[in-house]
Design an enzyme around this catalytic site. Structure first.
Site, PDB file in Angstrom:
ATOM      1  CG  ASP A 244      -0.935  30.033  22.606  1.00 31.33           C
ATOM      2  OD1 ASP A 244      -0.671  28.859  22.895  1.00 31.33           O
ATOM      3  OD2 ASP A 244      -0.786  30.965  23.411  1.00 31.33           O
TER       4      ASP A 244
ATOM      5  CG  HIS B 210       2.941  28.415  20.732  1.00 36.10           C
ATOM      6  ND1 HIS B 210       2.712  29.070  21.918  1.00 36.10           N
ATOM      7  CD2 HIS B 210       3.447  29.354  19.897  1.00 36.10           C
ATOM      8  CE1 HIS B 210       3.063  30.348  21.804  1.00 36.10           C
ATOM      9  NE2 HIS B 210       3.502  30.538  20.581  1.00 36.10           N
TER      10      HIS B 210
END
Ligand SMILES: *[C@@H]1O[C@H](CO)[C@@H](O)[C@H](O)[C@H]1NC(C)=O
Ligand SMILES: *[C@@H]1O[C@H](CO)[C@@H](O)[C@H](O)[C@H]1NC(C)=O
Ligand SMILES: *[C@@H]1O[C@H](CO)[C@@H](O)[C@H](O)[C@H]1NC(C)=O
Length: 391
Positions: A218, A241
């Site tokens: 993430d 991310h």
């Protein structure tokens, strides 16, 4: 000898001894409190017992987790303490139980309300593999998913040379820990792990993160509401991310995000590079004074992104614009390769357009050729030579 003199000397000696005792720092090794360090036995009672002594003892006090492998259930180490505390875990590995059912709260190691905590060394292994695959517990949300290290209200915190791996949820969650410093951290979970943000920051004023390496499933670092005056330098990110401000605007009365400076970072193989995301149809909010400089992109998707229509899983009404206002945002000297054709995307709100966005000396290519840029509701100030040309 004069009786008064002896009495005075006796009082004086007692005073000196009291001073010596006061200045004698307390050092507590968790092995002296019964930690087995076999990686199987639950050593959390030993850690808690050592903490109690260290926190309540005369400062400066230190808690030592000597080299070895320890298993620990969820623990909370709470202050206030008598003074500064050091936790020295050099060479030690702490493992969380892999089973999510063993957790009833959303933290594994939760430290709170201590002024001047210094944590040095140690590997914190959340053993999250089963959790990411989805357990029954996860589906029913019958038990919360623990973050590896939850660090709340730790003013003047220093974390260094510490490793966090395979957390079940975020690796580090910092809140209210003003004036803090994180150095030489390694945070690592596979790119396909779920919700394993490297460092999540909220409601905190003053934080520097330097010389660290983050790879997760993430955001490498996510900046939530009330993130203020944060300097990030020489941090590598990927997989993951990217570095994300937000998402913001989902809840009423969120505190502004302001004064974020991210410099000399490298981003590799991520799904986003540097981004600011806010929900459409949102509550009002403020994001200002955000600066990204000297960033190297190695095949990042969406390397430069403002997304004020952030709506994962179509969980929102896209029609109405975001009410989060972005002001004074800059992207300077961002270079390397993009894994998507659109390398610079500035999608601002139709209701509160971005103000004073600056783009300078960007050089991003896609598949060896030119990348493109897209803007809406933003008129960026474009400075220097930019590839692609920006809007
Ligand atoms: C954080 O970095 C800034 C800018 O480099 C510096 O002025 C500040 O003193 C640093 N703060 C801490 C707590 O290290
Ligand atoms: C930061 O990046 C700039 C531009 O790439 C470079 O000139 C400078 O040496 C870097 N500084 C550090 C400390 O890495
Ligand atoms: C934006 O920057 C300008 C110039 O540095 C400053 O005067 C202004 O107050 C800033 N605006 C916000 C909303 O921070």
């Amino acid at each position: 000898m004069d009786k008064d003199y002896i009495q005075i000397m006796a009082v004086y000696c007692m005073f000196v001894m009291a001073l010596i005792v006061r200045n004698h720092a307390v050092v507590v090794d968790i092995k002296t409190k019964g930690a087995k360090g076999d990686g199987i036995t639950d050593d959390s009672p030993a850690i808690l017992s050592a903490w109690k002594e260290v926190c309540g003892g005369p400062p400066p006090s230190s808690l030592v987790i000597p080299p070895g492998t320890y298993m620990s259930l969820a623990i909370m180490l709470a202050g206030p303490c008598k003074g500064p505390i050091e936790i020295n875990a050099k060479g030690a590995t702490l493992k969380a139980p892999p089973e999510l059912v063993k957790f009833s709260k959303d933290s594994w190691i939760y430290i709170r309300n201590v002024d001047k905590l210094t944590m040095i060394g140690g590997t914190f292994d959340g053993q999250g593999q089963q959790t990411w695959m989805g357990t029954k517990c996860d589906e029913t949300m019958a038990c919360p998913v623990p973050v590896n290290l939850r660090l709340s209200n730790l003013k003047n915190l220093v974390l260094k040379d510490l490793t966090s791996i395979n957390s079940k949820n975020f690796h580090l969650a910092l809140r209210g820990s003003d004036n803090s410093r994180l150095e030489n951290l390694v945070i690592n979970a596979p790119g396909n792990s779920i919700n394993t943000d490297g460092i999540h920051i909220a409601k905190l004023n003053g934080l520097n993160i330097t010389n660290s390496k983050i790879g997760t499933g993430d955001d490498c670092i996510s900046f939530g509401e009330g993130s203020r005056n944060i300097h990030i330098e020489r941090v590598s990110c990927g997989p993951g991310h990217g570095f994300s401000i937000g998402s913001l605007g989902k809840f009423p009365n969120e505190e502004p995000v302001e004064g974020i400076f991210l410099k000399n970072c490298t981003i590799t193989g991520t799904t986003n590079g540097v981004r600011i995301k806010t929900w459409p149809n949102s509550y009002p909010g403020i994001v200002r004074d955000i600066h990204f400089e000297d960033i190297i992109m190695n095949g990042a998707q969406n390397p430069v992104l403002i997304d004020q229509e952030y709506c994962p899983n179509k969980a929102c009404k896209k029609g109405a614009p975001s009410k989060v206002k972005l002001t004074n945002v800059s992207f300077k000297r961002i270079r390397g390769t993009s894994a998507t054709k659109v390398a610079v995307k500035l999608v601002c709100s139709a209701q509160v357009p971005c103000e004073n966005v600056e783009v300078a000396d960007i050089h991003l290519t896609f598949n060896g050729g030119p990348a493109t840029s897209e803007c809406s509701n933003a008129k960026p100030k474009v400075v220097g030579q930019n590839v692609p040309g920006v809007c």
